[in-house]
Scaffold this motif. Sequence first.
Motif, PDB file in Angstrom:
ATOM      1  N   UNK A  75     -48.003 -50.602  10.007  1.00 24.70           N
ATOM      2  CA  UNK A  75     -46.868 -50.247  10.857  1.00 24.70           C
ATOM      3  C   UNK A  75     -46.974 -48.699  11.413  1.00 24.70           C
ATOM      4  N   UNK A  76     -46.463 -48.618  12.545  1.00 20.77           N
ATOM      5  CA  UNK A  76     -46.621 -47.249  13.238  1.00 20.77           C
ATOM      6  C   UNK A  76     -46.075 -46.120  12.312  1.00 20.77           C
ATOM      7  N   UNK A  77     -45.243 -46.224  11.447  1.00 18.18           N
ATOM      8  CA  UNK A  77     -44.578 -45.216  10.840  1.00 18.18           C
ATOM      9  C   UNK A  77     -45.457 -45.106   9.286  1.00 18.18           C
ATOM     10  N   UNK A  78     -45.801 -43.976   8.945  1.00 17.06           N
ATOM     11  CA  UNK A  78     -46.553 -43.881   7.841  1.00 17.06           C
ATOM     12  C   UNK A  78     -48.148 -44.024   7.971  1.00 17.06           C
ATOM     13  N   UNK A  79     -49.055 -44.314   7.110  1.00 13.91           N
ATOM     14  CA  UNK A  79     -50.471 -44.737   7.591  1.00 13.91           C
ATOM     15  C   UNK A  79     -50.986 -45.599   6.290  1.00 13.91           C
ATOM     16  N   UNK A  80     -52.063 -46.128   6.652  1.00 13.95           N
ATOM     17  CA  UNK A  80     -52.844 -47.168   5.652  1.00 13.95           C
ATOM     18  C   UNK A  80     -54.021 -46.496   5.269  1.00 13.95           C
ATOM     19  N   UNK A  81     -54.693 -45.667   5.983  1.00 17.88           N
ATOM     20  CA  UNK A  81     -55.976 -45.143   5.521  1.00 17.88           C
ATOM     21  C   UNK A  81     -55.880 -43.648   5.935  1.00 17.88           C
ATOM     22  N   UNK A  82     -57.277 -43.073   5.601  1.00 15.84           N
ATOM     23  CA  UNK A  82     -57.215 -41.652   5.862  1.00 15.84           C
ATOM     24  C   UNK A  82     -57.344 -41.252   7.226  1.00 15.84           C
ATOM     25  N   UNK A  83     -57.857 -42.004   8.013  1.00 16.90           N
ATOM     26  CA  UNK A  83     -58.027 -41.715   9.556  1.00 16.90           C
ATOM     27  C   UNK A  83     -56.386 -41.547  10.211  1.00 16.90           C
ATOM     28  N   UNK A  84     -55.714 -42.695   9.739  1.00 15.69           N
ATOM     29  CA  UNK A  84     -54.156 -42.706  10.122  1.00 15.69           C
ATOM     30  C   UNK A  84     -53.579 -41.585   9.827  1.00 15.69           C
ATOM     31  N   UNK A  85     -53.949 -41.226   8.531  1.00 12.33           N
ATOM     32  CA  UNK A  85     -53.052 -40.039   7.752  1.00 12.33           C
ATOM     33  C   UNK A  85     -53.276 -38.834   8.467  1.00 12.33           C
ATOM     34  N   UNK A  86     -54.912 -38.371   8.948  1.00  8.20           N
ATOM     35  CA  UNK A  86     -55.199 -37.090   9.680  1.00  8.20           C
ATOM     36  C   UNK A  86     -54.669 -37.160  11.035  1.00  8.20           C
ATOM     37  N   UNK A  87     -54.945 -38.450  11.614  1.00 13.60           N
ATOM     38  CA  UNK A  87     -54.295 -38.426  13.183  1.00 13.60           C
ATOM     39  C   UNK A  87     -52.760 -38.113  13.084  1.00 13.60           C
ATOM     40  N   UNK A  88     -51.989 -38.761  12.226  1.00 17.66           N
ATOM     41  CA  UNK A  88     -50.449 -38.296  12.166  1.00 17.66           C
ATOM     42  C   UNK A  88     -50.224 -36.948  11.893  1.00 17.66           C
TER      43      UNK A  88
END
Length: 326
Positions: free
Chosen positions: A257-270
């Motif tokens: 889902x667009x809210x939150x993150x599921x991996x490190x790449x999404x975390x850093x990008x967010x």
Amino acid sequence: MLSRVADSLYWLGRYIERAENYARFIDVNSNLALDLPPQLNEQWEPLIAATGDLESFKARYKTCDRTTAIYFLAFDLDNPNSLFSSVSKARENARIVRENLTKETWEVLNELYLRMKEGNFKKIWNQEDPRPFFIDVKYRIQLLYGIAYNSVARAEGWYWVTLGQYLERADKTSRILDVKYHYLLPSPEDVGSPLDQLHWMALLKSVSAFNTYRRVFGNISPEGVVEFLVLNRKFPRSIYFCLTEAEICLHEISGHPAKGFGNKAEKLMGELRSQLEYDDIADVIDHGLHEYLDHLQIRLNQISTAIYDCFIGIKDNFNVQISEQE
């Protein structure tokens, strides 16, 4: 999707965007050189610095003039980031994943490669006015974008190409803006002068932003240019816009889902996108523009590394990886 396919699509997007940026940079800088006072250098060195390859250039070339700079930036195959190198690598990646591309996309990309070979044969860098060639290259790449936009399904492959495109665009926008503060201004006395305005206009044209900027801000000011190219939410080449689109691509690829993150790449990008979302021009200036942009470039490199670690360097099937994370 196999990781090798995703890798090729991702770098296809990055190399095509890099080539389009180089063609535009060379075109704008050639035009700027015509407008500069005769006693000033053509200032090709700042352009090479913006690509991050100044050290490599100085190690191989004794002088930095229009001829050596254009050859290095456009046709030097020993420069891995040259326009010709980028087009060649884009074509090779497209060949590997040709079944994922439309017939028209492949044909235009192949024609672009042949056009670069023709330019190399004709030694465009020695011609009196090389601009028509680079304008043609730029338009061919934009044609490629248009064909893909109107003919490619919004499946996983599309998001991998687009992810590479927007990360490359954010990087190049940050670099060309950073170089302005360190190279382009001849002396402090010229701040606000017609020469200074000419440089800021060239900077905006380097990222296809001049006309749009004038409609939004009117008069050209350093603060306005920085705000527009870093924080604007609607201009397609602003760093914030690029990060927002890249984040959407990551979530489409992972299925998270667009809210939150599921991996490190999404975390850093967010995290990086959120920082720019809540920053304003005062935050950028207070931090120091060079330091702010340098931090952005480091974070972009970290995101690129995390994308490889999360999706490409571990497993061949992304769906397996995502299910294990959940």
